[in-house]
Design an enzyme around this catalytic site. Structure first.
Site, PDB file in Angstrom:
ATOM      1  N   GLY A 180      47.624  29.339  37.595  1.00  8.88           N
ATOM      2  CA  GLY A 180      47.747  30.557  36.802  1.00  8.88           C
ATOM      3  C   GLY A 180      47.990  31.730  37.733  1.00  8.88           C
ATOM      4  O   GLY A 180      48.838  32.585  37.475  1.00  8.88           O
ATOM      5  N   GLU A 199      35.451  29.171  43.242  1.00 11.66           N
ATOM      6  CA  GLU A 199      36.005  29.049  41.890  1.00 11.66           C
ATOM      7  C   GLU A 199      34.959  29.156  40.786  1.00 11.66           C
ATOM      8  O   GLU A 199      35.202  29.776  39.755  1.00 11.66           O
ATOM      9  CB  GLU A 199      36.803  27.749  41.760  1.00 11.66           C
ATOM     10  CG  GLU A 199      38.007  27.670  42.719  1.00 11.66           C
ATOM     11  CD  GLU A 199      38.959  28.849  42.588  1.00 11.66           C
ATOM     12  OE1 GLU A 199      38.842  29.637  41.627  1.00 11.66           O
ATOM     13  OE2 GLU A 199      39.825  28.996  43.471  1.00 11.66           O
ATOM     14  N   HIS A 256      39.473  37.383  37.434  1.00 10.39           N
ATOM     15  CA  HIS A 256      39.172  36.232  38.291  1.00 10.39           C
ATOM     16  C   HIS A 256      39.705  36.444  39.715  1.00 10.39           C
ATOM     17  O   HIS A 256      38.978  36.311  40.693  1.00 10.39           O
ATOM     18  CB  HIS A 256      39.794  34.981  37.653  1.00 10.39           C
ATOM     19  CG  HIS A 256      39.556  33.716  38.409  1.00 10.39           C
ATOM     20  ND1 HIS A 256      38.610  32.790  38.043  1.00 10.39           N
ATOM     21  CD2 HIS A 256      40.149  33.212  39.517  1.00 10.39           C
ATOM     22  CE1 HIS A 256      38.628  31.780  38.886  1.00 10.39           C
ATOM     23  NE2 HIS A 256      39.555  31.998  39.801  1.00 10.39           N
ATOM     24  N   GLU A 257      40.967  36.797  39.815  1.00 11.44           N
ATOM     25  CA  GLU A 257      41.574  36.922  41.152  1.00 11.44           C
ATOM     26  C   GLU A 257      41.020  38.125  41.917  1.00 11.44           C
ATOM     27  O   GLU A 257      40.875  38.080  43.142  1.00 11.44           O
ATOM     28  CB  GLU A 257      43.105  37.004  41.056  1.00 11.44           C
ATOM     29  CG  GLU A 257      43.771  35.857  40.295  1.00 11.44           C
ATOM     30  CD  GLU A 257      43.353  34.462  40.756  1.00 11.44           C
ATOM     31  OE1 GLU A 257      42.942  34.300  41.921  1.00 11.44           O
ATOM     32  OE2 GLU A 257      43.430  33.529  39.919  1.00 11.44           O
ATOM     33  N   MET A 284      47.012  33.190  42.151  1.00  7.83           N
ATOM     34  CA  MET A 284      46.463  32.876  43.468  1.00  7.83           C
ATOM     35  C   MET A 284      46.037  34.164  44.161  1.00  7.83           C
ATOM     36  O   MET A 284      46.797  35.117  44.251  1.00  7.83           O
ATOM     37  CB  MET A 284      47.530  32.140  44.290  1.00  7.83           C
ATOM     38  CG  MET A 284      47.138  31.868  45.725  1.00  7.83           C
ATOM     39  SD  MET A 284      45.706  30.732  45.807  1.00  7.83           S
ATOM     40  CE  MET A 284      44.914  31.338  47.289  1.00  7.83           C
ATOM     41  N   GLU A 285      44.810  34.136  44.710  1.00 10.07           N
ATOM     42  CA  GLU A 285      44.142  35.354  45.166  1.00 10.07           C
ATOM     43  C   GLU A 285      44.497  35.839  46.559  1.00 10.07           C
ATOM     44  O   GLU A 285      43.706  36.551  47.174  1.00 10.07           O
ATOM     45  CB  GLU A 285      42.636  35.121  45.097  1.00 10.07           C
ATOM     46  CG  GLU A 285      42.083  34.090  46.119  1.00 10.07           C
ATOM     47  CD  GLU A 285      41.950  32.672  45.571  1.00 10.07           C
ATOM     48  OE1 GLU A 285      42.704  32.318  44.651  1.00 10.07           O
ATOM     49  OE2 GLU A 285      41.103  31.927  46.097  1.00 10.07           O
ATOM     50  N   GLU A 328      47.013  27.723  49.272  1.00  8.68           N
ATOM     51  CA  GLU A 328      45.796  26.994  48.934  1.00  8.68           C
ATOM     52  C   GLU A 328      46.187  25.660  48.281  1.00  8.68           C
ATOM     53  O   GLU A 328      47.065  25.654  47.425  1.00  8.68           O
ATOM     54  CB  GLU A 328      44.915  27.788  47.960  1.00  8.68           C
ATOM     55  CG  GLU A 328      43.549  27.160  47.813  1.00  8.68           C
ATOM     56  CD  GLU A 328      42.614  27.918  46.852  1.00  8.68           C
ATOM     57  OE1 GLU A 328      43.054  28.875  46.201  1.00  8.68           O
ATOM     58  OE2 GLU A 328      41.456  27.523  46.772  1.00  8.68           O
ATOM     59  N   HIS A 354      37.812  37.249  43.536  1.00 14.32           N
ATOM     60  CA  HIS A 354      38.027  36.512  44.786  1.00 14.32           C
ATOM     61  C   HIS A 354      38.255  37.435  45.988  1.00 14.32           C
ATOM     62  O   HIS A 354      38.062  37.010  47.123  1.00 14.32           O
ATOM     63  CB  HIS A 354      39.263  35.618  44.675  1.00 14.32           C
ATOM     64  CG  HIS A 354      39.036  34.303  44.002  1.00 14.32           C
ATOM     65  ND1 HIS A 354      37.945  33.505  44.243  1.00 14.32           N
ATOM     66  CD2 HIS A 354      39.796  33.627  43.100  1.00 14.32           C
ATOM     67  CE1 HIS A 354      38.053  32.395  43.512  1.00 14.32           C
ATOM     68  NE2 HIS A 354      39.161  32.448  42.814  1.00 14.32           N
TER      69      HIS A 354
END
Ligand code: BES
Ligand code: ZN
Length: 855
Positions: A264, A323, A300-301, A266-267, A130, A304
């Protein structure tokens, strides 16, 4: 500051359906070779195919095993074109490509990362695709809407671990020291979510109640730091499965700690990569703040995996759908896991305030922004896409009610699963479920820049609310012509009504009958607005703050808005400083974070005034009661936020010269260095920093020695930040030089400049350093969003000449992905210059009157 615009949309005449990808990395020479069979649909009779490719060399191309293509690379547009002698038949076909590429050290594409086992150096290779770097690993249709199935095969050294998105279906020893691993087909997905990781790893695993295997991979020796993540992963996965009402579609969820990592985390679908500090927890040596961060990033991830991976934005213009949404929903996950953390309260300063700050500038951008160039994409991984996105979702969820909100999300995800969506699709689903005019309410929040200031005026029996776009800079305000009106859901509480009543402000003004002794608008700080109160009401609110009869979120909001109104020239700084005195007996963590922030801003502003020492005295006294209350000693069984509060108030007290705190901090540090005590992890950051700010070269060396030996990344971070916190010029310079040395990973070096520029003297030195080393910085960070981290700290300069200097410097230099950041910094500096000019005398008078009081 020039960037050439490139047309990066590929033709729709052909559509990729499957990528059969085989790659053989080389962990010694850092080159890889690969082959890909792309099954695609030719929709129109065409003679050439253009795909994305960047720094890879395509050496052979055939169509349907028969037609040989002629290959042309185009660096500028990051593409490769295969030209055929004959027209390709319409229908399904197969494009076969052979290529080579580089395992670069730029934290993107299929890059290399260094790690150590027993002091010996090794390299792993890892992907970060990404936004637009899948094209650095294989030729592909590298746009989020060109979804396809990926069937990956990796050829890797026998004694290494290889990870991709899905589970292995076949492992075969090839006899030449290599093994071949085939992976199950991925779900249909975007290129930016593909992952390949090859290195020496250990892992631990745990099964979720739904039967998904969650594994955490670490470099050898760090397995004991993976427990927290595997537990959190299982619980959050289970929580989201229920919340979204859709099963996680893969049998395995891997989370991998990577030593060199730009973001931090990545999903990547089923193979989430993390910076070590965002995944690993050492029960004894990680702090409460570290744990909170890890839980938040995992939340958070994992969000996603549905929001982003299952349903993906159709183009980067809608990046915020990924996001902003994940930045909201991460709080739900953490709150579910740790209800005792009172985590939603922190939303206000972790996200809401960040949104208000950035979006209060003229040089902000609408959430939905046109994107043409890959560099433009990097630039929007900012507080607008993340924090403003999250804040408007929170505002809407509050207005619709949480049940409607959840049902609407489920509808959206089911409707668009394995496809792409845009902002309107989300509003439509929420509208279908709630029956409320979601699109009408939300349009200007995502399509227009900025947000409203609601100015309250008083008539006999009513308050009249009036909205207009807010600018934190008086200069921007003066130039402004924006007449945008927002549809604003706004909650109101009063002395006689603690439960908010909601109104929808659809016009420029709104009349509200008075109720009770005081009324607070924007109850709970749920809407993305600021509020300006008339003096009489503000006085009554001040009394309520003193008595704490008003909620902490609301106390926070009143204080924050008053300070920014001072900055904007709509209130005066002495008024705001007087208001801060109403908080001295407050005990809420979020309130002290806010006080610390605002007081630091003013301290910076007055740092060259003759009364600077008096101001420090004032700031010190502000923190004196609370610091006595919380002290240095952790109390058994105390609240989560009390632990966080301690380091904030200790740090602030020391900063403004509280001798007792400084002495105690230094003593503790000396004892640590002498090996006499082990400090509670929550105290280490603040103690190291106190030692540094008041220390000499011996302290610097003691910190450096520890930094070099330490293996826990969170502890290294604390030491690193302390190394960047000295006051002596020589040590500041030393830290800056160290930041770009071989000893510091690119992922970390920008943090030094952030720290050394915290006060004025350090800021001058830092700016000099950045100017002198710009080429080096550009080399390391070009094309990543991290480059802006070197520029943002300059926004606290207070003289217009400095703005001019920065403008001139960047006029003739490249700063890809930082164009808007530079404009923001200039706007801020110019605003600061006006601010201090306007209020210097008033602040002086305020400080004098305070001294008289204390005599
Ligand atoms: N998708 C991003 C990672 C990313 C960021 C990729 C920038 C490319 C460019 C990821 O989901 C993310 O947002 N990570 C955050 C973590 C977080 C908790 C907000 C990060 O890296 O800071
Ligand atoms: Zn994200």
């Amino acid at each position: 500051m020039t960037t050439e615009k490139k047309n990066i949309h590929l033709s729709q005449d052909i559509n990729p359906k499957e990528y059969h990808l085989t790659i053989q990395p080389d962990l010694k020479m850092f080159v890889f070779t690969g082959e890909v069979d792309i099954v695609l649909e030719v929709k129109k009779p065409i003679k050439s195919i253009t795909l994305h490719a960047d720094e890879i060399d395509v050496t052979k191309a055939t169509f349907n095993d028969a037609l040989v293509g002629e290959i042309t690379h185009d660096e500028d547009s990051e593409t490769v074109t295969i030209q055929f002698a004959k027209t390709l038949p319409v229908g399904e076909g197969k494009l076969h490509l052979v290529f080579t590429g580089i395992h670069n050290d730029m934290l993107k594409g299929f890059y290399r990362s260094k790690y150590y086992i027993d002091g010996k150096e090794y390299y792993m290779v890892v992907t970060q695709f990404e936004a637009t770097d899948a094209r650095r690993a294989f030729p592909c249709f590298d746009e989020p809407a060109r979804k396809a199935i990926f069937i990956v095969t990796l050829l890797v050294p026998q004694d290494h671990t290889a990870i991709s998105n899905t589970i292995e279906t076949e492992i075969k020893e090839l006899g030449n020291g290599l093994k071949r691993i085939r992976y199950a087909p991925t779900p249909i997905m975007s290129t930016y979510l593909l992952a390949m990781i090859v290195g020496k790893f250990e892992y631990i695993e745990k099964k979720s109640p739904e039967g998904v295997l969650v594994r955490v991979f670490v470099t050898p020796g760090k397995k004991n730091q993976a427990t927290f993540a595997v537990d959190a992963g299982v619980k959050i996965l289970s929580f989201f499965t229920k919340y979204f009402g859709i099963a996680y579609p893969l049998p395995v969820l891997d989370m991998i700690a990577i030593p060199d990592f730009a973001a931090g985390a990545m999903e990547n679908w089923g193979a989430i990569t993390y910076r070590e500090t965002a995944l690993l927890i050492d029960e004894k040596n990680s702090s409460t703040a570290n744990k909170q961060r890890v839980a938040l990033v995992i939340g958070h991830e994992l969000a996603h995996q549905w929001f982003g991976n299952l349903v993906t934005m159709d183009w980067w213009t809608n990046l915020w759908l990924n996001e902003g949404f994940a930045s909201y929903i991460e709080y739900l996950a953490v709150d579910h896991l740790f209800p005792e953390w009172d985590f939603w309260a922190q939303f206000i300063f972790l996200d809401h305030v960040r949104a208000l700050e950035l979006d209060g500038l003229e040089n902000t951008h609408p959430i939905e922004v046109e994107i043409e160039d890959p560099n433009d994409i990097n630039e929007i991984y900012d507080a607008v896409s993340y924090s403003k996105g999250a804040s408007i979702i929170r505002m809407l969820a509050e207005y619709l009610g949480y049940e409607h909100f959840e049902k609407g999300l489920q509808k959206y995800l089911k409707r668009h699963a394995y496809q792409n969506a845009c902002t309107e699709d989300l509003w439509q689903a929420l509208e279908d479920v709630s029956g409320k005019p979601v699109k009408k309410i939300m349009n200007n929040w995502t399509k227009k820049a900025g947000y409203p200031l609601i100015t309250i005026s008083e008539t006999g029996k009513e308050f009249v609310l009036s909205q207009s776009r807010f600018y934190s800079s008086a200069l921007s305000q003066k130039k402004a012509t924006d007449k945008t009106q927002w549809v604003i859901p706004i909650g109101i509480v009063s002395s006689s009504q603690k439960e908010p009543t909601y109104h929808l402000m659809e016009q420029k003004t709104l009349h509200i009958p008075k109720n009770g002794d005081w009324m607070k608008f924007n109850a709970g700080e749920k809407s993305l607005v600021r509020v300006s109160y008339p003096p009489t009401l503000l006085n009554r609110l001040e009394e309520a703050i003193k008595k704490k009869t008003i909620a902490k979120e609301d106390r926070f909001g009143i204080l924050r808005d008053l300070f920014v109104l001072a900055e904007a020239g709509k209130a005066s700084t002495d008024q705001a400083l007087k208001m801060s005195l109403a908080f001295t007996s407050d005990a809420a963590y979020i309130v002290w974070v806010e006080l610390a922030t605002e007081i630091a801003k003013v301290a910076n502003l007055v740092s060259e005034e003759p009364y600077y020492e008096d101001f420090k005295g004032f700031a010190k006294s502000l923190f004196s009661d609370i610091v006595k209350k919380v002290g240095f000693e952790p109390v058994k069984g105390e609240d989560h936020t009390q632990k966080l509060l301690r380091s904030v108030v200790l740090g602030q007290s020391a900063k403004y010269g509280n001798e007792e705190v400084i002495k105690k901090g230094q003593t503790l540090f000396d004892q640590v260095v002498a090996g006499e005590i082990t400090l509670d992890a929550d105290l280490r950051g603040v103690v190291y920093t106190i030692a540094a700010r008041n220390g000499d070269e011996a302290v610097y060396n003691a910190l450096l020695t520890r930094y070099r030996k330490e293996t826990l990344e969170q502890e290294r971070d604390r030491l690193f930040l302390a190394l960047s916190s000295f006051k002596q010029e020589e040590l500041i310079k030393k830290a800056l030089a160290f930041s770009l040395s071989k000893e510091v990973r690119t992922q970390d070096s920008f943090k030094v400049a952030m720290m050394t520029s915290m006060d004025q003297q350090g800021k001058y030195l830092t700016w000099e350093f950045i100017k002198n080393n710009w080429d080096d910085i550009l080399n390391r960070y070009s094309g990543t969003y991290l480059i802006s981290r070197f520029i943002t700290p300059m926004d606290s300069f207070i003289h217009a000449e400095q703005a001019e200097e920065i403008r001139v410097f960047f006029k003739i230099r490249k700063a890809p992905s930082a164009t808007r950041t530079i404009l923001q910094v200039l706007e801020k500096i110019e605003s600061n210059a006006l601010w201090i000019h306007r209020d210097a005398a008033k602040i002086a008078t305020f400080l004098k009157s305070r001294q008289k009081v204390s005599l």
